[in-house]
Design a protein around this motif. Structure first.
Motif, PDB file in Angstrom:
ATOM      1  N   GLY A  87       0.800  -1.222   0.000  1.00 30.81           N
ATOM      2  CA  GLY A  87       0.000   0.000   0.000  1.00 30.81           C
ATOM      3  C   GLY A  87       0.826   1.262   0.000  1.00 30.81           C
ATOM      4  O   GLY A  87       0.498   2.240   0.691  1.00 30.81           O
ATOM      5  N   VAL A  88       1.898   1.251  -0.800  1.00 33.70           N
ATOM      6  CA  VAL A  88       2.844   2.370  -0.817  1.00 33.70           C
ATOM      7  C   VAL A  88       2.973   2.916  -2.238  1.00 33.70           C
ATOM      8  O   VAL A  88       3.067   2.155  -3.204  1.00 33.70           O
ATOM      9  N   ILE A  89       2.995   4.235  -2.339  1.00 34.24           N
ATOM     10  CA  ILE A  89       3.272   4.917  -3.604  1.00 34.24           C
ATOM     11  C   ILE A  89       4.655   5.543  -3.503  1.00 34.24           C
ATOM     12  O   ILE A  89       4.961   6.244  -2.535  1.00 34.24           O
ATOM     13  N   ARG A  90       5.498   5.291  -4.511  1.00 31.51           N
ATOM     14  CA  ARG A  90       6.845   5.872  -4.543  1.00 31.51           C
ATOM     15  C   ARG A  90       6.921   6.904  -5.652  1.00 31.51           C
ATOM     16  O   ARG A  90       6.424   6.692  -6.757  1.00 31.51           O
ATOM     17  N   ARG A  91       7.578   8.017  -5.358  1.00 36.40           N
ATOM     18  CA  ARG A  91       7.821   9.054  -6.361  1.00 36.40           C
ATOM     19  C   ARG A  91       9.322   9.309  -6.438  1.00 36.40           C
ATOM     20  O   ARG A  91       9.963   9.529  -5.421  1.00 36.40           O
ATOM     21  N   GLN A  92       9.867   9.271  -7.643  1.00 39.53           N
ATOM     22  CA  GLN A  92      11.288   9.541  -7.856  1.00 39.53           C
ATOM     23  C   GLN A  92      11.448  10.871  -8.589  1.00 39.53           C
ATOM     24  O   GLN A  92      10.686  11.177  -9.507  1.00 39.53           O
ATOM     25  N   SER A  93      12.447  11.641  -8.179  1.00 38.61           N
ATOM     26  CA  SER A  93      12.642  12.952  -8.778  1.00 38.61           C
ATOM     27  C   SER A  93      14.119  13.335  -8.685  1.00 38.61           C
ATOM     28  O   SER A  93      14.957  12.555  -8.226  1.00 38.61           O
ATOM     29  N   HIS A  94      14.424  14.552  -9.125  1.00 35.77           N
ATOM     30  CA  HIS A  94      15.800  15.044  -9.118  1.00 35.77           C
ATOM     31  C   HIS A  94      15.811  16.503  -8.671  1.00 35.77           C
ATOM     32  O   HIS A  94      14.864  17.248  -8.918  1.00 35.77           O
ATOM     33  N   MET A  95      16.891  16.893  -8.016  1.00 30.38           N
ATOM     34  CA  MET A  95      17.067  18.261  -7.556  1.00 30.38           C
ATOM     35  C   MET A  95      18.441  18.755  -8.021  1.00 30.38           C
ATOM     36  O   MET A  95      19.445  18.068  -7.854  1.00 30.38           O
ATOM     37  N   ARG A  96      18.481  19.932  -8.615  1.00 29.75           N
ATOM     38  CA  ARG A  96      19.744  20.539  -9.000  1.00 29.75           C
ATOM     39  C   ARG A  96      20.249  21.354  -7.814  1.00 29.75           C
ATOM     40  O   ARG A  96      19.609  22.311  -7.400  1.00 29.75           O
ATOM     41  N   ASN A  97      21.385  20.958  -7.239  1.00 30.40           N
ATOM     42  CA  ASN A  97      21.843  21.664  -6.045  1.00 30.40           C
ATOM     43  C   ASN A  97      22.604  22.940  -6.399  1.00 30.40           C
ATOM     44  O   ASN A  97      22.785  23.270  -7.577  1.00 30.40           O
ATOM     45  N   ARG A  98      23.053  23.640  -5.382  1.00 27.95           N
ATOM     46  CA  ARG A  98      23.693  24.941  -5.595  1.00 27.95           C
ATOM     47  C   ARG A  98      25.014  24.836  -6.339  1.00 27.95           C
ATOM     48  O   ARG A  98      25.523  25.828  -6.848  1.00 27.95           O
ATOM     49  N   ARG A  99      25.585  23.655  -6.383  1.00 25.01           N
ATOM     50  CA  ARG A  99      26.857  23.456  -7.082  1.00 25.01           C
ATOM     51  C   ARG A  99      26.651  22.888  -8.478  1.00 25.01           C
ATOM     52  O   ARG A  99      27.596  22.473  -9.138  1.00 25.01           O
ATOM     53  N   GLY A 100      25.383  22.837  -8.913  1.00 26.94           N
ATOM     54  CA  GLY A 100      25.063  22.386 -10.263  1.00 26.94           C
ATOM     55  C   GLY A 100      25.008  20.891 -10.442  1.00 26.94           C
ATOM     56  O   GLY A 100      24.943  20.409 -11.583  1.00 26.94           O
ATOM     57  N   LEU A 101      25.021  20.136  -9.352  1.00 25.54           N
ATOM     58  CA  LEU A 101      24.963  18.676  -9.448  1.00 25.54           C
ATOM     59  C   LEU A 101      23.525  18.198  -9.358  1.00 25.54           C
ATOM     60  O   LEU A 101      22.693  18.765  -8.640  1.00 25.54           O
ATOM     61  N   ASP A 102      23.248  17.114 -10.085  1.00 24.84           N
ATOM     62  CA  ASP A 102      21.925  16.500 -10.056  1.00 24.84           C
ATOM     63  C   ASP A 102      21.853  15.550  -8.864  1.00 24.84           C
ATOM     64  O   ASP A 102      22.611  14.575  -8.785  1.00 24.84           O
TER      65      ASP A 102
END
Length: 323
Positions: free
Chosen positions: A26-41
């Motif tokens: 009964g679990v929903i997973r969401r995957q995403s990405h964040m660009r940090n302040r140093r430009g890394l994903d």
């Protein structure tokens, strides 16, 4: 069972933390990405109860340890917490898992804190008003405590599992490497030259679980890099030095047979923290990674975690948990 590790596959992690496994629980997973302040994903993911009628009763923001990542066995902990009614958020630290950066390389511990705070701020904004907790294992435990110090009054509580308040003598760089570490980290910061034991072998008691860990394609392998070792020691120093400032509700779980993180350092930090609501459980015979224990030990540990979380979610969890 309180913890879904008992249903683990026997060949590879990728075979059981999949959509059918999530749906079963009964679990929903969401995957995403964040660009940090140093430009890394930076790779991020979250887990929540399936069904619009099941509103989470709180948030748990999780920080993994050195050389591992937010998936694999770590995801089982997230699933277990969702079954207790919580939404869970986690990221792969820079240089770990599916995040960008040289594998296992920590150029500055403060950068990891910056990424955690940025992502967790966004996570809390998705569910304003819900109580938010930090959960960290090993290095993640040190980072969780330091995040709470950077954000006083934000967190309802912090849970530390085998926290890196100090590094066990058996995992410290040998003499004279320890003395030369500051210089070496400037001259050859990315060099894999810090001799240690096998982190997997020393962390997980169950042989079957160690075998599963080694199949993980996102596990960082090889010796620690010189600059990473320097930053781990700096994190321990900051945790010990600033432990007097800690006022947040705190639960610490530490195996008394931990050969990776120093149990005595954890006890010292616990005595220093100023929290009125603090609990330390030294677990007899248990190793560094509490999820790598036999099933009965894992259930015992997480019953403590779930009870502590639900008691501090101010009644919002009533009726939400699934066994």
């Amino acid at each position: 069972m309180a913890y879904p590790i008992h249903e683990r596959a026997q060949e590879a992690f990728s075979e059981f933390v999949d959509d059918p496994f999530l749906q079963k629980h009964g679990v929903i997973r969401r995957q995403s990405h964040m660009r940090n302040r140093r430009g890394l994903d930076i790779y991020t993911q979250s887990w929540a109860p399936a069904g619009s009628s099941r509103r989470p009763c709180g948030l748990v923001c999780m920080i993994h340890g050195f050389m591992v990542h937010s998936g694999g066995p770590w995801e089982l902990t997230a699933i277990a917490m969702v079954k207790q009614g919580f939404a869970v958020y986690a990221l792969d630290l820079q240089g770990h898992g599916r995040s960008e950066g040289l594998r296992g390389y920590i150029p500055d511990i403060q950068w990891l804190l910056d990424d955690c705070i940025e992502f967790f701020n966004c996570s809390r904004a998705e569910a304003p008003g819900l109580p938010a907790f930090l959960y960290g294992e090993s290095l993640g435990g040190a980072l969780a405590l330091l995040v709470s110090l950077r954000q006083p009054g934000v967190w309802k509580g912090v849970i530390l599992s085998g926290p890196m308040c100090g590094i066990a003598r058996s995992f410290m760089p040998p003499w004279p490497m320890e003395l030369l570490l500051p210089l070496a980290s400037i001259v050859v910061p990315t060099w894999k030259a810090v001799p240690t034991q096998s982190l997997v072998k020393a962390s997980y008691k169950e042989p079957t679980f160690r075998k599963l860990i080694r199949t993980d394609p996102y596990l960082c392998r090889g010796l620690p890099r010189v600059a990473s070792a320097r930053e781990l020691l700096k994190a321990c120093d900051e945790v010990q030095r600033r432990s007097y400032e800690v006022c947040v509700p705190l639960l610490i779980l530490h195996g008394d047979t931990d050969h990776v993180c120093d149990v005595k350092a954890t006890e010292v930090v616990y005595e220093r923290v100023q929290s009125h609501d603090k609990t330390l459980k030294i677990l007899p015979g248990m190793w560094h990674q509490l999820i790598g224990e036999p099933p009965e030990n894992v259930d015992c540990v997480f019953k403590l975690v779930f009870s502590w979380l639900r008691d501090r979610a101010t009644g919002a969890c009533n009726g939400n948990a699934k066994g």
